[in-house]
Design a protein around this motif. Structure first.
Motif, PDB file in Angstrom:
ATOM      1  N   ILE A  17       0.844  -1.098   0.029  1.00 63.66           N
ATOM      2  CA  ILE A  17       0.006   0.039  -0.018  1.00 63.66           C
ATOM      3  C   ILE A  17       0.997   1.259   0.044  1.00 63.66           C
ATOM      4  CG2 ILE A  17      -1.594   1.329   1.476  1.00 63.66           C
ATOM      5  CD1 ILE A  17      -2.849  -1.497   2.335  1.00 63.66           C
ATOM      6  N   ARG A  18       2.086   1.249   0.785  1.00 59.94           N
ATOM      7  CA  ARG A  18       2.829   2.359   1.060  1.00 59.94           C
ATOM      8  C   ARG A  18       3.789   2.569  -0.404  1.00 59.94           C
ATOM      9  NH1 ARG A  18       4.148   3.793   6.765  1.00 59.94           N
ATOM     10  NH2 ARG A  18       2.298   3.010   7.971  1.00 59.94           N
ATOM     11  N   ALA A  19       3.872   1.541  -0.968  1.00 61.99           N
ATOM     12  CA  ALA A  19       4.390   1.429  -2.514  1.00 61.99           C
ATOM     13  C   ALA A  19       3.770   2.305  -3.558  1.00 61.99           C
ATOM     14  CB  ALA A  19       5.277   0.213  -2.753  1.00 61.99           C
ATOM     15  N   GLY A  20       2.461   2.410  -3.315  1.00 55.64           N
ATOM     16  CA  GLY A  20       1.655   2.987  -4.284  1.00 55.64           C
ATOM     17  C   GLY A  20       0.558   1.912  -5.086  1.00 55.64           C
ATOM     18  N   CYS A  21       0.500   0.525  -4.432  1.00 56.70           N
ATOM     19  CA  CYS A  21      -0.089  -0.286  -5.066  1.00 56.70           C
ATOM     20  C   CYS A  21      -1.663   0.347  -4.997  1.00 56.70           C
ATOM     21  CB  CYS A  21      -0.019  -1.869  -4.425  1.00 56.70           C
ATOM     22  SG  CYS A  21      -1.043  -3.147  -5.066  1.00 56.70           S
ATOM     23  N   LYS A  22      -2.343   0.265  -6.248  1.00 62.04           N
ATOM     24  CA  LYS A  22      -3.686   0.489  -6.243  1.00 62.04           C
ATOM     25  C   LYS A  22      -4.862  -0.375  -6.582  1.00 62.04           C
ATOM     26  CE  LYS A  22      -2.970   4.822  -4.965  1.00 62.04           C
ATOM     27  NZ  LYS A  22      -3.613   5.191  -3.861  1.00 62.04           N
ATOM     28  N   CYS A  23      -4.423  -1.614  -7.254  1.00 66.70           N
ATOM     29  CA  CYS A  23      -5.165  -2.754  -7.496  1.00 66.70           C
ATOM     30  C   CYS A  23      -4.622  -4.187  -6.999  1.00 66.70           C
ATOM     31  CB  CYS A  23      -5.127  -2.690  -8.954  1.00 66.70           C
ATOM     32  SG  CYS A  23      -6.278  -1.470  -9.581  1.00 66.70           S
ATOM     33  N   PHE A  24      -5.288  -4.709  -6.308  1.00 69.49           N
ATOM     34  CA  PHE A  24      -4.608  -6.241  -5.788  1.00 69.49           C
ATOM     35  C   PHE A  24      -5.805  -7.210  -6.289  1.00 69.49           C
ATOM     36  CE2 PHE A  24      -5.117  -9.776  -3.018  1.00 69.49           C
ATOM     37  CZ  PHE A  24      -3.534 -10.089  -2.954  1.00 69.49           C
ATOM     38  N   ALA A  66      -5.339  -4.327 -15.335  1.00 69.52           N
ATOM     39  CA  ALA A  66      -5.047  -3.333 -14.521  1.00 69.52           C
ATOM     40  C   ALA A  66      -3.570  -2.479 -14.770  1.00 69.52           C
ATOM     41  CB  ALA A  66      -5.262  -3.436 -12.911  1.00 69.52           C
ATOM     42  N   ALA A  67      -2.601  -3.474 -14.769  1.00 70.00           N
ATOM     43  CA  ALA A  67      -1.544  -2.834 -15.319  1.00 70.00           C
ATOM     44  C   ALA A  67      -1.117  -2.054 -16.633  1.00 70.00           C
ATOM     45  CB  ALA A  67      -0.365  -4.067 -15.492  1.00 70.00           C
ATOM     46  N   SER A  68      -2.042  -2.587 -17.556  1.00 64.06           N
ATOM     47  CA  SER A  68      -2.080  -1.875 -18.728  1.00 64.06           C
ATOM     48  C   SER A  68      -2.471  -0.431 -18.759  1.00 64.06           C
ATOM     49  CB  SER A  68      -2.898  -2.627 -19.724  1.00 64.06           C
ATOM     50  OG  SER A  68      -4.100  -2.526 -19.601  1.00 64.06           O
ATOM     51  N   THR A  69      -3.071  -0.158 -17.639  1.00 62.84           N
ATOM     52  CA  THR A  69      -3.707   1.257 -17.571  1.00 62.84           C
ATOM     53  C   THR A  69      -2.504   2.190 -16.589  1.00 62.84           C
ATOM     54  OG1 THR A  69      -4.710   0.931 -15.443  1.00 62.84           O
ATOM     55  CG2 THR A  69      -6.074   0.453 -17.481  1.00 62.84           C
ATOM     56  N   GLY A  70      -1.724   1.498 -16.272  1.00 61.89           N
ATOM     57  CA  GLY A  70      -0.539   2.233 -15.693  1.00 61.89           C
ATOM     58  C   GLY A  70      -0.352   2.169 -14.294  1.00 61.89           C
ATOM     59  N   VAL A  71      -1.346   1.684 -13.535  1.00 54.72           N
ATOM     60  CA  VAL A  71      -1.598   1.774 -12.193  1.00 54.72           C
ATOM     61  C   VAL A  71      -0.614   0.438 -11.644  1.00 54.72           C
ATOM     62  CG1 VAL A  71      -3.712   2.714 -11.960  1.00 54.72           C
ATOM     63  CG2 VAL A  71      -3.547   0.043 -11.922  1.00 54.72           C
ATOM     64  N   ARG A  72      -0.449   0.633 -10.464  1.00 54.73           N
ATOM     65  CA  ARG A  72       0.791  -0.454  -9.982  1.00 54.73           C
ATOM     66  C   ARG A  72      -0.357  -1.615  -9.155  1.00 54.73           C
ATOM     67  NH1 ARG A  72       5.891   1.861  -6.735  1.00 54.73           N
ATOM     68  NH2 ARG A  72       7.150   2.352  -8.575  1.00 54.73           N
ATOM     69  N   ALA A  73      -0.052  -2.780  -9.786  1.00 54.96           N
ATOM     70  CA  ALA A  73      -1.026  -3.916  -9.560  1.00 54.96           C
ATOM     71  C   ALA A  73      -0.149  -4.983  -9.147  1.00 54.96           C
ATOM     72  CB  ALA A  73      -1.767  -4.196 -10.979  1.00 54.96           C
ATOM     73  N   MET A  74      -0.850  -5.866  -8.101  1.00 52.32           N
ATOM     74  CA  MET A  74      -0.343  -6.780  -7.327  1.00 52.32           C
ATOM     75  C   MET A  74      -1.154  -8.038  -7.407  1.00 52.32           C
ATOM     76  SD  MET A  74       1.871  -6.882  -3.953  1.00 52.32           S
ATOM     77  CE  MET A  74       0.589  -7.173  -2.690  1.00 52.32           C
ATOM     78  N   THR A  75      -0.562  -9.323  -7.202  1.00 54.78           N
ATOM     79  CA  THR A  75      -1.200 -10.438  -6.963  1.00 54.78           C
ATOM     80  C   THR A  75      -0.292 -11.395  -5.831  1.00 54.78           C
ATOM     81  OG1 THR A  75      -2.344 -12.357  -7.523  1.00 54.78           O
ATOM     82  CG2 THR A  75      -0.554 -11.780  -8.700  1.00 54.78           C
ATOM     83  N   SER A  76      -1.222 -12.126  -5.150  1.00 52.56           N
ATOM     84  CA  SER A  76       0.034 -13.054  -4.312  1.00 52.56           C
ATOM     85  C   SER A  76      -0.794 -14.372  -4.171  1.00 52.56           C
ATOM     86  CB  SER A  76       0.111 -12.360  -2.834  1.00 52.56           C
ATOM     87  OG  SER A  76      -1.280 -12.469  -2.291  1.00 52.56           O
ATOM     88  N   SER A  77      -0.139 -15.444  -4.110  1.00 60.46           N
ATOM     89  CA  SER A  77      -0.550 -16.645  -3.828  1.00 60.46           C
ATOM     90  C   SER A  77       0.584 -17.550  -3.329  1.00 60.46           C
ATOM     91  CB  SER A  77      -0.937 -17.306  -5.296  1.00 60.46           C
ATOM     92  OG  SER A  77      -1.613 -18.640  -5.231  1.00 60.46           O
ATOM     93  N   SER A  78       0.388 -18.850  -3.383  1.00 59.35           N
ATOM     94  CA  SER A  78       1.431 -19.788  -2.864  1.00 59.35           C
ATOM     95  C   SER A  78       1.449 -21.080  -3.627  1.00 59.35           C
ATOM     96  CB  SER A  78       0.859 -20.475  -1.673  1.00 59.35           C
ATOM     97  OG  SER A  78       1.989 -21.340  -0.907  1.00 59.35           O
TER      98      SER A  78
END
Length: 350
Positions: A17-24, A66-78
């Motif tokens: 969040i602090r790094a600017g992630c806007k979409c998870f 989401a990434a294609s629009t330029g926002v910082r996007a992230m996913t997580s898994s195992s």
């Protein structure tokens, strides 16, 4: 600076969040579900979007959009969940899009178990998915490093327009340690390629990974590998611990490196000249740093929570100039300092 006692997964989520992630976009799987749970509660507070997708496949394709629009996007898994994302990651890489992927590794193959593992090293460093491409791969060994590497991963992904992965494991994800957080990031690189509105002021941007002309596809891949070469030359990172006079250099990453460091200290207390080389970037692998670490060594001992995956990079990076021994525990079993010490003694006796 204020310190907070936090679980690894939750600290990583706050750092994102602090790094600017806007979409998870994610899907629950042990042992990383706390990342999703934390972001579900807190993303909206920072103006971001949290969405639990219907599957891992859906989640990674949402990241692509989401990434294609330029926002910082992230996913997580195992582990098995990351396997399901592999096709989407290849599409993201082929579209030259930045994003961050978190893998909190568990035992495998198949469903395996929910205990810590490092058996996804090949999956991460040999490219997650089909085609000629790589991921930036960072391997933290503490909760604080999980925090620190998130911002770096986003920044490097943006700079080089490629996916970046934080390769943690169930031990780091679940342990609690005191951490400090950076200030919220407010400045970001310009993304003139993003698919955003423009009011007719420029040509349309198109994000695509399909090239029907082989020559154009080859050019796009060669251009990408030029960026990879720049990363290899300028952005490797490693920790060298007591390696200057070491006869035995232990190589280990992530949580296993903490065990290995304890074993090195025990060996030193017994008069054995042992040291530790810990790669922090797994791709690109820190070749210059490992050769500096082992220049005076008689033998290298590679220690992993797997049947031996990083050992190939250790041998390649050192051009097999030193004998390399291996000790590994797998299936979710964590090696102990005493076990690693015993292996160091065996190496020293040769």
């Amino acid at each position: 600076m204020e310190r907070n006692l936090m679980k690894g997964n939750e600290a990583l989520a706050e750092a994102a969040i602090r790094a600017g992630c806007k979409c998870f976009f994610g899907y629950p799987i042990t042992p990383q579900t706390e990342i999703s749970a934390y972001l579900a509660k807190n993303m909206a507070k920072s103006g971001g979007v949290f969405l639990q997708a219907e599957s891992e496949v859906a989640a990674i394709n949402m990241v692509l959009g989401a990434a294609s629009t330029g926002v910082r996007a992230m996913t997580s898994s195992s582990s098995p969940g990351v396997s399901l994302k592999s096709e989407g990651v290849s599409y993201i890489a082929g579209s030259d899009l930045p994003c961050v992927i978190i893998n909190v590794q568990r035992g495998g193959p198949g469903l395996g178990g929910i205990q810590p593992s490092q058996a996804d090293y090949w999956q991460a460093t040999r490219a997650l998915g089909h085609g000629d491409y790589q991921l930036l791969v960072y391997a933290p060994s503490s909760v604080q490093e999980m925090v620190d590497k998130v911002t770096l991963a986003f920044d490097m992904a943006d700079k080089y327009r490629m996916p970046a992965m934080i390769l943690a494991d169930g031990l780091l994800g679940q342990m609690m340690e005191p951490v400090t957080f950076p200030e919220k990031k407010t400045e970001f690189v310009e993304k003139p390629w993003a698919t955003t509105g423009h009011g007719g002021k420029r040509e349309h941007n198109i994000v695509n990974s399909l090239y029907l002309n082989p020559a154009l596809l080859e050019k796009s891949i060669r251009d990408r590998f030029e960026r990879y070469a720049e990363i290899k030359a300028n952005h490797t990172e490693a920790e060298l611990y007591l390696t200057e006079d070491a006869d035995v250099v232990v190589t280990a990453y992530g949580a296993t490196a903490r065990v290995a460091k304890s074993a090195v200290n025990l060996a030193r207390a017994e008069g054995i000249k042992a040291g530790l080389f810990r790669p922090i970037t797994l791709w690109p692998f820190p070749e210059k740093e490992i050769n500096e670490a082992v220049k005076n060594a008689k033998v290298i001992l590679d220690v992993e929570m797997s049947m031996g995956q990083m050992i190939e990079d250790v041998k390649l990076a050192t051009n097999c100039s030193k004998p390399v021994e291996f000790y590994g525990r797998t299936g979710g079993v964590i090696p102990t300092p005493a076990e690693v010490l015993e292996q160091i003694k065996k190496c020293a006796a040769k």
